[in-house]
Design an enzyme around this catalytic site. Sequence first.
Site, PDB file in Angstrom:
ATOM      1  N   SER A 168       0.829  -1.206   0.000  1.00  0.00           N
ATOM      2  CA  SER A 168       0.000   0.000   0.000  1.00  0.00           C
ATOM      3  C   SER A 168       0.862   1.254   0.000  1.00  0.00           C
ATOM      4  O   SER A 168       0.571   2.230  -0.702  1.00  0.00           O
ATOM      5  CB  SER A 168      -0.934   0.003   1.219  1.00  0.00           C
ATOM      6  OG  SER A 168      -1.859  -1.062   1.155  1.00  0.00           O
TER       7      SER A 168
ATOM      8  N   ALA B 226      -4.866  -0.369  -2.716  1.00  0.00           N
ATOM      9  CA  ALA B 226      -4.094  -0.015  -1.524  1.00  0.00           C
ATOM     10  C   ALA B 226      -5.050   0.178  -0.353  1.00  0.00           C
ATOM     11  O   ALA B 226      -6.180   0.643  -0.525  1.00  0.00           O
ATOM     12  CB  ALA B 226      -3.307   1.268  -1.763  1.00  0.00           C
ATOM     13  N   LYS B 227      -4.581  -0.168   0.840  1.00  0.00           N
ATOM     14  CA  LYS B 227      -5.372   0.138   2.039  1.00  0.00           C
ATOM     15  C   LYS B 227      -4.893   1.497   2.535  1.00  0.00           C
ATOM     16  O   LYS B 227      -4.111   1.617   3.483  1.00  0.00           O
ATOM     17  CB  LYS B 227      -5.200  -0.948   3.096  1.00  0.00           C
ATOM     18  CG  LYS B 227      -6.268  -0.911   4.188  1.00  0.00           C
ATOM     19  CD  LYS B 227      -6.201  -2.152   5.056  1.00  0.00           C
ATOM     20  CE  LYS B 227      -7.229  -2.101   6.182  1.00  0.00           C
ATOM     21  NZ  LYS B 227      -8.620  -2.171   5.703  1.00  0.00           N
ATOM     22  N   ALA B 228      -5.346   2.517   1.820  1.00  0.00           N
ATOM     23  CA  ALA B 228      -4.887   3.886   2.037  1.00  0.00           C
ATOM     24  C   ALA B 228      -5.991   4.713   2.704  1.00  0.00           C
ATOM     25  O   ALA B 228      -7.179   4.539   2.402  1.00  0.00           O
ATOM     26  CB  ALA B 228      -4.495   4.517   0.705  1.00  0.00           C
TER      27      ALA B 228
ATOM     28  N   TYR C 170     -10.996   5.911   2.490  1.00  0.00           N
ATOM     29  CA  TYR C 170     -12.015   5.667   3.512  1.00  0.00           C
ATOM     30  C   TYR C 170     -12.872   6.897   3.824  1.00  0.00           C
ATOM     31  O   TYR C 170     -13.767   6.826   4.666  1.00  0.00           O
ATOM     32  CB  TYR C 170     -11.354   5.128   4.785  1.00  0.00           C
ATOM     33  CG  TYR C 170     -10.963   3.676   4.636  1.00  0.00           C
ATOM     34  CD1 TYR C 170     -11.782   2.661   5.129  1.00  0.00           C
ATOM     35  CD2 TYR C 170      -9.803   3.311   3.960  1.00  0.00           C
ATOM     36  CE1 TYR C 170     -11.453   1.331   4.966  1.00  0.00           C
ATOM     37  CE2 TYR C 170      -9.463   1.982   3.782  1.00  0.00           C
ATOM     38  CZ  TYR C 170     -10.289   0.988   4.290  1.00  0.00           C
ATOM     39  OH  TYR C 170      -9.964  -0.336   4.112  1.00  0.00           O
TER      40      TYR C 170
END
Length: 289
Positions: free
Chosen positions: A63, A157-159, A163
Amino acid sequence: MAGAYDDRDGKIWMDGKLVEWRDASVHILTHAMHYASSVFEGERAYNGKIFESRKHSERLHYSASCIDFEIPFTVDEIEAAKYEVMKANNLTDAYVRAVAWRGAGEDMGVSSARNPVRLAIAAWEWGSYYGDAKMKGAKLDISKWKRPSPETIPVHAKAAGLYMICTTSKHAAEAKGCSDALFMDYRGYVAEATGANIFFVKDGEVHTPLADCFLNGITRQTVIGMLKDRNIAVHERHIMPEELEGFEQCWLTGTAAEVTPVGQIGDYNFEVGTLTRGIAEAYETLVRA
């Protein structure tokens, strides 16, 4: 452990050392706070072991590369730090949060190449993400926002920036008495919930949205493997919203959500059936093995 997250006893690992929980702070001009230059992982530990821990650490590095920075700690160092912070807080069953970000430095515009990259890891006790939904099924709203195209943002990506619409959608859902919200994607296909992937059951077979514009969750991948091991057909495909009416069962997957049945999405209702309960119970067994 209870109360505000900035006012607790315990230790948090920051940049290579443990610090007092209340002292784990950053400067107001930290780049990530202004421009979302941050990536993170959410993990659960069961009986002292973090489930799929290394996969999470590897994804954290991936990420970071997606948003153009390099974490100054190796996967092995991150692995050791996670267990160090659990031990320091006397935790065996816990939620573990690793977060890497561009800190305060010489740059305060959009560009931040000269700013240091920082890493922190915290852990705390965290019960069921959806409360009693594991028994009766969660109720979901349908978000007005859509998951974006891969041409607009690094969707795998866990960006942190990805969110923003999750928070607004979950707030709107909770205001309606729902636990969460379901997103469609930029093309109008069913996508995911605000922090979990989604599965449906019809005629004994499982259907789940193709993860081509949202996070292919580690729990999602685990559950697909479990289903295939049981010779249950799994169809990863594009799902139209009107298909919701024909599905019989539904559940969510995620590190925080684990496997949570869904009883309602908008005007569509689902039973908490045998397959849903079976896979939820099997997952509970697997993570504690």
